[in-house]
Motif scaffolding. Structure first.
Motif, PDB file in Angstrom:
ATOM      1  N   HIS A   5     -31.331 -16.769 -30.030  1.00  0.00           N
ATOM      2  CA  HIS A   5     -32.367 -15.794 -30.369  1.00  0.00           C
ATOM      3  C   HIS A   5     -33.570 -16.347 -31.123  1.00  0.00           C
ATOM      4  N   PHE A   6     -33.409 -17.420 -31.843  1.00  0.00           N
ATOM      5  CA  PHE A   6     -34.540 -17.917 -32.617  1.00  0.00           C
ATOM      6  C   PHE A   6     -35.104 -19.207 -32.049  1.00  0.00           C
ATOM      7  N   ASP A   7     -34.582 -19.626 -30.897  1.00  0.00           N
ATOM      8  CA  ASP A   7     -35.024 -20.868 -30.269  1.00  0.00           C
ATOM      9  C   ASP A   7     -36.189 -20.583 -29.322  1.00  0.00           C
ATOM     10  N   TRP A  10     -42.401 -20.782 -31.800  1.00  0.00           N
ATOM     11  CA  TRP A  10     -42.990 -19.789 -32.693  1.00  0.00           C
ATOM     12  C   TRP A  10     -44.507 -19.900 -32.769  1.00  0.00           C
ATOM     13  N   TYR A  69     -42.553 -12.362 -28.771  1.00  0.00           N
ATOM     14  CA  TYR A  69     -41.248 -12.963 -29.028  1.00  0.00           C
ATOM     15  C   TYR A  69     -40.284 -12.684 -27.878  1.00  0.00           C
TER      16      TYR A  69
END
Length: 139
Positions: A5-7, A10, A69
């Motif tokens: 989920h955070f890969d 950004w 995102y």
């Protein structure tokens, strides 16, 4: 392979949000008279509703950050990789399948003019395309 989920990139997500906010500034500057007519409100009504504050812009930035995102997260998971083509294709599908349909559903219950759906829906399509381009180029 599951989704991490955070890969996501950004920097690309933030730049996609900035690009879509810039699109919004241009879009609604060009269509401001038509948009106001479609809402049935005056500029004074809009300013009074927001209290003349920056709060709507903060909400817009937050929402568009979330959109970018999820586009960055889902494109490689669905398409197998990130590219401009893949991100724009997924963005257009998400727009048609979720954003446009939800907006039209709400507008029909609210009795809003179709012109408002075209203006706002066109902008949201532009958001998905612009964000897809930015994410694809930087992804």
């Amino acid at each position: 392979m599951g989704i991490t989920h955070f890969d996501v990139n950004w920097l690309a997500v933030v730049l996609a949000m900035v690009a879509s906010m810039a699109l919004g500034a241009a879009w609604y500057s060009v269509l401001s008279k038509q948009w106001l007519a479609a809402t049935g409100k005056t500029i004074e009504d809009i300013q009074a509703g927001s209290g003349g504050s920056v709060t709507p812009f903060i909400w817009a930035a937050g929402c568009q950050l979330i959109m970018a995102y999820f586009l960055a997260l889902l494109t490689p998971a669905i398409m197998g990789g990130m590219s401009v083509y893949n991100a724009v294709l997924i963005g257009v599908h998400m727009w048609f399948g979720f954003m446009l349909t939800a907006m039209v559903l709400n507008h029909r219950y609210e009795g809003q003019k179709w012109s408002l759906a075209f203006i706002n829906g066109g902008y949201l399509l532009g958001v998905m395309i612009v964000q897809g381009i930015v994410l694809g180029l930087l992804g």
